[in-house]
Design a protein around this motif. Structure first.
Motif, PDB file in Angstrom:
ATOM      1  N   ARG A 266     -96.226   9.917  89.609  1.00  0.00           N
ATOM      2  CA  ARG A 266     -95.320  10.303  88.518  1.00  0.00           C
ATOM      3  C   ARG A 266     -94.178  11.167  89.033  1.00  0.00           C
ATOM      4  NH1 ARG A 266     -97.759  12.601  82.914  1.00  0.00           N
ATOM      5  NH2 ARG A 266     -96.299  11.476  81.619  1.00  0.00           N
ATOM      6  N   SER A 267     -93.095  11.171  88.268  1.00  0.00           N
ATOM      7  CA  SER A 267     -91.993  12.091  88.553  1.00  0.00           C
ATOM      8  C   SER A 267     -91.447  12.624  87.245  1.00  0.00           C
ATOM      9  CB  SER A 267     -90.883  11.380  89.343  1.00  0.00           C
ATOM     10  OG  SER A 267     -90.362  10.295  88.598  1.00  0.00           O
ATOM     11  N   VAL A 268     -90.843  13.790  87.320  1.00  0.00           N
ATOM     12  CA  VAL A 268     -90.097  14.315  86.161  1.00  0.00           C
ATOM     13  C   VAL A 268     -88.706  14.707  86.622  1.00  0.00           C
ATOM     14  CG1 VAL A 268     -92.014  15.172  84.754  1.00  0.00           C
ATOM     15  CG2 VAL A 268     -91.016  16.658  86.501  1.00  0.00           C
ATOM     16  N   ILE A 269     -87.765  14.552  85.692  1.00  0.00           N
ATOM     17  CA  ILE A 269     -86.409  15.049  85.911  1.00  0.00           C
ATOM     18  C   ILE A 269     -86.366  16.444  85.303  1.00  0.00           C
ATOM     19  CG2 ILE A 269     -83.956  14.710  85.411  1.00  0.00           C
ATOM     20  CD1 ILE A 269     -84.574  11.680  85.126  1.00  0.00           C
ATOM     21  N   VAL A 270     -86.073  17.427  86.135  1.00  0.00           N
ATOM     22  CA  VAL A 270     -86.125  18.821  85.678  1.00  0.00           C
ATOM     23  C   VAL A 270     -84.739  19.311  85.271  1.00  0.00           C
ATOM     24  CG1 VAL A 270     -86.644  21.171  86.418  1.00  0.00           C
ATOM     25  CG2 VAL A 270     -88.173  19.309  87.077  1.00  0.00           C
ATOM     26  N   SER A 271     -83.718  18.831  85.974  1.00  0.00           N
ATOM     27  CA  SER A 271     -82.353  19.270  85.694  1.00  0.00           C
ATOM     28  C   SER A 271     -81.383  18.141  86.010  1.00  0.00           C
ATOM     29  CB  SER A 271     -82.023  20.504  86.530  1.00  0.00           C
ATOM     30  OG  SER A 271     -80.651  20.814  86.409  1.00  0.00           O
ATOM     31  N   PRO A 272     -80.442  17.793  85.134  1.00  0.00           N
ATOM     32  CA  PRO A 272     -80.268  18.326  83.785  1.00  0.00           C
ATOM     33  C   PRO A 272     -81.403  17.912  82.866  1.00  0.00           C
ATOM     34  CG  PRO A 272     -78.772  16.476  84.166  1.00  0.00           C
ATOM     35  CD  PRO A 272     -79.446  16.757  85.467  1.00  0.00           C
ATOM     36  N   GLN A 273     -81.404  18.483  81.674  1.00  0.00           N
ATOM     37  CA  GLN A 273     -82.458  18.159  80.715  1.00  0.00           C
ATOM     38  C   GLN A 273     -81.945  17.188  79.660  1.00  0.00           C
ATOM     39  OE1 GLN A 273     -84.655  21.506  79.147  1.00  0.00           O
ATOM     40  NE2 GLN A 273     -84.653  22.566  81.121  1.00  0.00           N
ATOM     41  N   ASP A 274     -82.877  16.497  79.047  1.00  0.00           N
ATOM     42  CA  ASP A 274     -82.561  15.526  77.999  1.00  0.00           C
ATOM     43  C   ASP A 274     -81.624  16.147  76.965  1.00  0.00           C
ATOM     44  OD1 ASP A 274     -82.797  13.085  76.631  1.00  0.00           O
ATOM     45  OD2 ASP A 274     -84.389  13.864  75.367  1.00  0.00           O
TER      46      ASP A 274
ATOM     47  N   ASP B  64     -78.597  17.259  77.513  1.00  0.00           N
ATOM     48  CA  ASP B  64     -77.579  18.139  78.094  1.00  0.00           C
ATOM     49  C   ASP B  64     -76.224  17.436  78.199  1.00  0.00           C
ATOM     50  OD1 ASP B  64     -79.281  20.245  78.404  1.00  0.00           O
ATOM     51  OD2 ASP B  64     -79.370  20.180  80.600  1.00  0.00           O
ATOM     52  N   ALA B  65     -75.181  18.244  78.206  1.00  0.00           N
ATOM     53  CA  ALA B  65     -73.834  17.760  78.514  1.00  0.00           C
ATOM     54  C   ALA B  65     -73.457  18.272  79.903  1.00  0.00           C
ATOM     55  CB  ALA B  65     -72.840  18.265  77.477  1.00  0.00           C
ATOM     56  N   VAL B  66     -72.829  17.426  80.690  1.00  0.00           N
ATOM     57  CA  VAL B  66     -72.396  17.835  82.031  1.00  0.00           C
ATOM     58  C   VAL B  66     -70.919  17.469  82.196  1.00  0.00           C
ATOM     59  CG1 VAL B  66     -74.700  17.515  83.035  1.00  0.00           C
ATOM     60  CG2 VAL B  66     -73.047  15.630  83.108  1.00  0.00           C
ATOM     61  N   ARG B  67     -70.284  18.096  83.185  1.00  0.00           N
ATOM     62  CA  ARG B  67     -68.873  17.770  83.419  1.00  0.00           C
ATOM     63  C   ARG B  67     -68.757  16.571  84.331  1.00  0.00           C
ATOM     64  NH1 ARG B  67     -65.703  23.226  84.618  1.00  0.00           N
ATOM     65  NH2 ARG B  67     -64.030  21.706  84.964  1.00  0.00           N
ATOM     66  N   GLN B  68     -67.711  15.813  84.086  1.00  0.00           N
ATOM     67  CA  GLN B  68     -67.431  14.611  84.867  1.00  0.00           C
ATOM     68  C   GLN B  68     -67.370  14.949  86.359  1.00  0.00           C
ATOM     69  OE1 GLN B  68     -63.744  12.923  83.663  1.00  0.00           O
ATOM     70  NE2 GLN B  68     -64.322  10.834  84.166  1.00  0.00           N
ATOM     71  N   GLY B  69     -67.907  14.088  87.186  1.00  0.00           N
ATOM     72  CA  GLY B  69     -67.882  14.309  88.623  1.00  0.00           C
ATOM     73  C   GLY B  69     -69.271  14.173  89.211  1.00  0.00           C
ATOM     74  N   GLN B  70     -69.492  14.811  90.332  1.00  0.00           N
ATOM     75  CA  GLN B  70     -70.798  14.738  90.991  1.00  0.00           C
ATOM     76  C   GLN B  70     -71.782  15.668  90.275  1.00  0.00           C
ATOM     77  OE1 GLN B  70     -71.229  12.679  93.492  1.00  0.00           O
ATOM     78  NE2 GLN B  70     -73.065  13.308  94.590  1.00  0.00           N
TER      79      GLN B  70
ATOM     80  N   ASP C 209     -73.047  10.175  90.583  1.00  0.00           N
ATOM     81  CA  ASP C 209     -71.606  10.057  90.484  1.00  0.00           C
ATOM     82  C   ASP C 209     -71.248   9.792  89.027  1.00  0.00           C
ATOM     83  OD1 ASP C 209     -69.186  10.091  91.701  1.00  0.00           O
ATOM     84  OD2 ASP C 209     -69.236   7.987  92.329  1.00  0.00           O
ATOM     85  N   ALA C 210     -71.086  10.857  88.270  1.00  0.00           N
ATOM     86  CA  ALA C 210     -70.883  10.734  86.823  1.00  0.00           C
ATOM     87  C   ALA C 210     -69.396  10.540  86.536  1.00  0.00           C
ATOM     88  CB  ALA C 210     -71.434  11.970  86.110  1.00  0.00           C
ATOM     89  N   THR C 211     -68.941   9.322  86.772  1.00  0.00           N
ATOM     90  CA  THR C 211     -67.495   9.064  86.651  1.00  0.00           C
ATOM     91  C   THR C 211     -67.089   8.707  85.233  1.00  0.00           C
ATOM     92  OG1 THR C 211     -68.027   6.863  87.451  1.00  0.00           O
ATOM     93  CG2 THR C 211     -67.015   8.367  89.025  1.00  0.00           C
ATOM     94  N   ASN C 212     -67.983   8.070  84.494  1.00  0.00           N
ATOM     95  CA  ASN C 212     -67.596   7.599  83.161  1.00  0.00           C
ATOM     96  C   ASN C 212     -68.041   8.565  82.070  1.00  0.00           C
ATOM     97  OD1 ASN C 212     -66.522   5.163  84.170  1.00  0.00           O
ATOM     98  ND2 ASN C 212     -68.591   4.333  84.323  1.00  0.00           N
ATOM     99  N   PRO C 213     -67.077   9.068  81.302  1.00  0.00           N
ATOM    100  CA  PRO C 213     -67.463   9.960  80.198  1.00  0.00           C
ATOM    101  C   PRO C 213     -68.326   9.204  79.192  1.00  0.00           C
ATOM    102  CG  PRO C 213     -65.076   9.989  80.556  1.00  0.00           C
ATOM    103  CD  PRO C 213     -65.630   8.857  81.358  1.00  0.00           C
ATOM    104  N   GLY C 214     -69.094   9.958  78.451  1.00  0.00           N
ATOM    105  CA  GLY C 214     -69.954   9.357  77.440  1.00  0.00           C
ATOM    106  C   GLY C 214     -71.409   9.614  77.744  1.00  0.00           C
ATOM    107  N   ARG C 215     -72.261   8.960  76.980  1.00  0.00           N
ATOM    108  CA  ARG C 215     -73.698   9.182  77.151  1.00  0.00           C
ATOM    109  C   ARG C 215     -74.281   8.200  78.155  1.00  0.00           C
ATOM    110  NH1 ARG C 215     -76.911   8.547  71.962  1.00  0.00           N
ATOM    111  NH2 ARG C 215     -76.370  10.705  71.526  1.00  0.00           N
TER     112      ARG C 215
ATOM    113  N   THR D  19     -74.866  13.547  78.343  1.00  0.00           N
ATOM    114  CA  THR D  19     -73.474  13.264  77.977  1.00  0.00           C
ATOM    115  C   THR D  19     -72.533  13.809  79.043  1.00  0.00           C
ATOM    116  OG1 THR D  19     -74.023  13.317  75.635  1.00  0.00           O
ATOM    117  CG2 THR D  19     -71.703  13.587  76.209  1.00  0.00           C
ATOM    118  N   VAL D  20     -71.701  12.930  79.578  1.00  0.00           N
ATOM    119  CA  VAL D  20     -70.704  13.327  80.577  1.00  0.00           C
ATOM    120  C   VAL D  20     -69.397  13.608  79.833  1.00  0.00           C
ATOM    121  CG1 VAL D  20     -69.408  12.588  82.617  1.00  0.00           C
ATOM    122  CG2 VAL D  20     -71.819  11.927  82.349  1.00  0.00           C
TER     123      VAL D  20
END
Lengths: 341, 341
Positions: free
Chosen positions: B231-239, B241-247, B296-302, B339-340
């Motif tokens: 198993r694995s969990v994603i710890v960060s970011p969290q479900d 969350d909003a993040v800024r565009q980019g890496q 690589d969070a290039t596209n804004p949106g969810r 959300t980016v």
């Protein structure tokens, strides 16, 4: 709004806005396939062509002169809840806010078809929007277009809507004319409507046979998506909320394309749902019903609440929906975890 | 801590605390079946009885004198992720925080068994806690008790733990002695240990055959739960969350009871997972591995992110787990919506 994608715009209604009976236009979910066409209402014409004796070219005033009806209609995106499917299908990542309700004012499509005088052997009526583009897996530019069987096109509640909540439709919601097909998933309610084609054979376009189909990848041919499946959402409290010990009012909405919702049951902590929520009177045969449930939150700690709607045809929300390739129609009961303090 | 129930205490580790390699004791998840027994370490004895030549009665000093080992071990509740199963089974509503890692210091159970000198034909070793009570579907009061096959009991890494992260074990975590069974779900790591019974036939107790079993309700006999599924969990970011565009740096943990995790793949927006996360070196053969992925969070949106761990035995997390009556072993890939902006 929660933005799913910016260009074209796809955005969810915030869960809190689902508390309202009618969703404000600014918070009504937006589904776009291509960049938004900005149509000038005064210059816009709706063409009615195909298997008709009398092709028509109608401006807004022509339409208004035919007489309007106003109906509250719940519109839900067929992909609403897609992110709850496993494995996750590609496509817009709707959580649960791809549903909204507005009062739509418009001319019954039936009246326009009567004016155009249908020829014999008509089987479908095709609605074509002004939005055009090239889906990733298609070679050429196409318009967004969906057809209705003749009976549904002639249903007096199928409207050529000119107003939303008493005002002209906003650009992102399909101005100046949007088809509203009560009880069907949103893909049928074609936005930026510019052309009606009356067909003597079934429409075979991309959004009819290539998308908006249930494809179970089981060797059987995909089936076209139509009616909204019975569903409910818990609007308050929200997943992860903490509440104080005692009586907690749980509120939500429930709807179905097949018939009015007649029952909402609440399940707590994995027990069979047995307690009934109280339903508010229907505001329209085509709109969601508000429901409310007094939860006796006596035990501190975390609890899981689920709501199950049942409609007049006896359809009831399942716990799991059969997976399908494009991720449509996920009406599985939603589970929220609430901490009682 | 996120409290699932107060009496007995059941509480999840907050997702943010899973960022740490070792979980602080105050944030280590707590699983209790009955009210907590408060045992005085100085007066406490561990009895070793049954099919042995030399029954033993050991106090803490006796145990410490036998020589200790220290191992970082990830412990996961078999019901972790239960709220993700549909339909929801009854039982404690664990989301994803029923897992933690600590450095456990203790005497190998093997050393104690050697001192007691096993008789021939021993098949299992039963661990009995001091916690007692009456489960809802049982007529009389019972102790919490689970058995191990002889080979697992003799594994040099199966410990009678006396310390957790270098300090005496806290009362809620099983003070003063807790069995630690690396690689097995937490029910095997019996807390408040007061008795070891060496058995010439398989144990048939409630928590062996009535609970902590995979019961698929398919007519086949339930099977006892043992090894932790990959198993694995994603710890960060969290479900959510909003993040800024980019890496965007995506971080998490991955573990498996069958063998060290060798790969974590990341899937975005329903595409087949193809990109690999970078794994940190293992801190122990029995502990989770940290992983990190530059998105690589290039596209804004969810967007929806999922992580899939694979272990050295080739086990990989599935998208959906086969439902079982009591809701155990849900190691399906977790999906989070980000959300980016």
């Amino acid at each position: 709004m929660r933005i799913l994608s910016a260009e074209p715009l796809n955005a969810e209604t915030p869960l809190a806005a689902l508390e309202e009976s009618l969703t404000p236009e600014s918070q009504f979910f937006v589904r776009s396939h291509f960049l938004r066409p900005d149509l000038a209402p005064r210059k816009h014409f709706l063409e009615v062509v195909g298997a008709v004796e009398q092709p028509l070219r109608l401006n807004m005033a022509d339409l208004e002169a035919m007489g309007t009806r106003t109906l509250a209609v719940t519109v839900e995106c067929a992909g609403n809840g897609r992110t709850g499917l496993q494995p996750l299908p590609a496509g817009e990542p709707w959580v649960l806010g791809g549903v909204s309700t507005a009062r739509w004012t418009g001319v019954p499509l039936r009246a326009v078809l009567e004016s155009a005088r249908l020829r014999p052997r008509v089987v479908e009526v095709l609605a074509i929007g002004a939005d055009r583009g090239r889906p990733p897996d298609v070679a050429e530019e196409i318009s967004f277009a969906r057809s209705l069987p003749l009976a549904k096109a002639r249903d007096p509640d199928t409207l050529l809507a000119l107003q939303m909540n008493g005002r002209p439709i906003l650009p992102e919601h399909g101005a100046p004319i949007r088809l509203i097909v009560p009880g069907w998933y949103g893909m049928a309610s074609v936005k930026w409507l510019e052309r009606i084609e009356v067909l003597a054979e079934p429409f075979r376009g991309y959004y009819q046979l290539g998308r908006y189909v249930y494809d179970h990848e089981d060797g059987n041919p995909p089936t076209s998506i139509r009616t909204i499946r019975v569903r409910s959402v818990i609007v308050s409290p929200q997943d992860g909320d903490a509440v104080r010990q005692g009586q907690v009012v749980v509120r939500g909405k429930a709807w179905s394309g097949e018939g009015v919702v007649v029952r909402v049951q609440i399940g707590v902590d994995g027990a069979e749902p047995s307690e009934d929520a109280t339903l508010s009177p229907p505001i329209s045969p085509h709109a969601w019903r508000a429901w409310e449930f007094g939860w006796d939150a006596t035990n501190p700690g975390r609890h899981v609440l689920r709501s199950y709607a049942t409609d007049a045809k006896g359809n009831r929300q399942p716990d799991v929906v059969r997976w399908n390739r494009y991720g449509y129609g996920n009406n599985a009961a939603q589970a929220i975890a609430i901490t009682v303090q």
